[in-house]
Design an enzyme around this catalytic site. Structure first.
Site, PDB file in Angstrom:
ATOM      1  N   HIS A  59      -7.275  51.639 -28.629  1.00 46.48           N
ATOM      2  CA  HIS A  59      -7.119  52.236 -27.291  1.00 46.48           C
ATOM      3  C   HIS A  59      -8.448  52.828 -26.819  1.00 46.48           C
ATOM      4  CE1 HIS A  59      -5.684  56.464 -28.911  1.00 46.48           C
ATOM      5  NE2 HIS A  59      -6.990  56.425 -28.826  1.00 46.48           N
TER       6      HIS A  59
ATOM      7  N   ASN B 297      -6.187  51.962 -33.043  1.00 43.42           N
ATOM      8  CA  ASN B 297      -5.419  50.826 -32.522  1.00 43.42           C
ATOM      9  C   ASN B 297      -6.122  50.143 -31.345  1.00 43.42           C
ATOM     10  OD1 ASN B 297      -5.111  52.661 -30.458  1.00 43.42           O
ATOM     11  ND2 ASN B 297      -2.882  52.731 -30.512  1.00 43.42           N
TER      12      ASN B 297
ATOM     13  N   GLU C  79      -3.069  52.621 -24.367  1.00 34.50           N
ATOM     14  CA  GLU C  79      -2.544  52.080 -25.616  1.00 34.50           C
ATOM     15  C   GLU C  79      -2.385  50.561 -25.494  1.00 34.50           C
ATOM     16  OE1 GLU C  79      -2.692  54.049 -27.948  1.00 34.50           O
ATOM     17  OE2 GLU C  79      -1.424  55.827 -27.840  1.00 34.50           O
TER      18      GLU C  79
ATOM     19  N   ASP D 243      -8.742  61.787 -19.953  1.00 36.09           N
ATOM     20  CA  ASP D 243      -7.304  61.944 -20.148  1.00 36.09           C
ATOM     21  C   ASP D 243      -6.936  63.381 -20.482  1.00 36.09           C
ATOM     22  OD1 ASP D 243      -8.533  61.918 -22.633  1.00 36.09           O
ATOM     23  OD2 ASP D 243      -7.659  60.026 -23.265  1.00 36.09           O
TER      24      ASP D 243
HETATM   25  P1  PGA Z   1     -11.514  60.407 -32.143  1.00 33.10           P
HETATM   26  O1  PGA Z   1     -10.491  59.758 -31.118  1.00 33.10           O
HETATM   27  O2  PGA Z   1     -12.825  60.472 -31.455  1.00 33.10           O
HETATM   28  O3  PGA Z   1     -10.941  61.782 -32.425  1.00 33.10           O
HETATM   29  O4  PGA Z   1     -11.537  59.533 -33.342  1.00 33.10           O
HETATM   30  C1  PGA Z   1     -10.898  58.654 -30.373  1.00 33.10           C
HETATM   31  C2  PGA Z   1      -9.746  58.113 -29.596  1.00 33.10           C
HETATM   32  O5  PGA Z   1      -8.593  58.203 -30.049  1.00 33.10           O
HETATM   33  O6  PGA Z   1      -9.985  57.562 -28.514  1.00 33.10           O
END
Ligand code: PGA
Length: 242
Positions: free
Chosen positions: A137, A135, A142, A67
């Site tokens: 995702h 959450n 999302e 992404d």
């Molecule tokens: P993080 O993010 O590795 O910075 O915890 C993971 C994500 O939001 O997919």
């Protein structure tokens, strides 16, 4: 779904890097999809060390990324383009021509369709590296994202903006949308590893392993794939049964 619970972030990163190394040694021309964020950082440091020690080479690897934020330039230190170059690509022997990230500028719909085509053209993703959001995702899919979703523009939820504001000067600077591979794109990868550490991820991990398969928890769709390994630390495993 295979589950590996490790003592801490360091041992998670070691196990993840060892798996990636083994895959690269088996297929030196493989297509790897990388994730950004804090979760894979130590794994990337281990891959850099493995490259420096001549244990692995990325010379013939093609990379994709999950992404990118919409509306910020590649040169912006908050962009995922910048993150990947800073934390991995500039430190290994990957051919810049083989680096692919979704383009978060211009016509996003078209960029998404072209990215999907490119993945197919290159022969698909062999190894997918994922993190997970608090959450649930995966990439920026999302809650509410459809199983059939493809690379597209997505509105970030409040919890994602809250979690990602640490990378920006302030919360208002966090882009409101991103371009992200879809759940269908992710599930087409041959092999998937997901890295999660820290207590903040424990509920999302619990829901993914013990919860129902639902759009409310996009990571739960990983249960539909036949080669997923979750590599998590004890803190992220805190709520798991047994
Ligand atoms: P993080 O993010 O590795 O910075 O915890 C993971 C994500 O939001 O997919």
């Amino acid at each position: 779904m295979k589950l590996i619970i490790e003592k801490n972030e360091d041992s998670v990163a070691q196990v993840a890097a060892d798996i990636i190394k083994k895959e690269i040694l088996n297929n030196k021309k493989m297509n790897i999809c990388f994730a950004t964020g804090n979760s894979p950082l130590k794994t990337y440091n281990n891959l850099i060390k493995m490259y420096e020690n001549k244990e692995i080479s990325f010379k013939n690897i093609t990379s994709f990324n999950l992404d990118e934020y919409v509306g910020i330039s590649k040169e912006n230190p908050c962009s995922y383009h910048y993150f990947m170059h800073q934390n991995l690509f500039n430190k290994i022997d990957i051919n810049p021509k083989n680096i692919n990230l979704p383009n978060g500028n211009g016509d996003i719909k078209k960029n998404g369709q072209e990215y999907e085509k490119l993945i197919v053209q290159k022969g698909g993703i062999d190894l997918m590296i994922l993190g997970i959001g608090v959450n649930g995702h995966i990439a920026f899919n999302e809650p509410g994202s459809k199983l059939e979703s493809r690379t597209r523009e997505i509105e970030l939820t409040e919890s994602t903006i809250e979690a990602n504001k640490i990378y920006f000067k302030n919360k208002d600077e966090v882009p409101k949308t991103a371009i992200s591979m879809g759940l269908a794109t992710i599930l087409e990868a041959k092999k998937i590893i997901l890295i999660a550490t820290g207590q903040s991820k424990s509920q999302a991990i619990f829901n993914t392993i013990h919860g129902e398969i639902t759009e409310k928890n996009p990571a739960s769709f990983l249960n539909k794939h036949n080669d997923v390994t979750l590599i998590i630390d004890e803190k992220a495993a805190k709520l798991l049964k047994n």
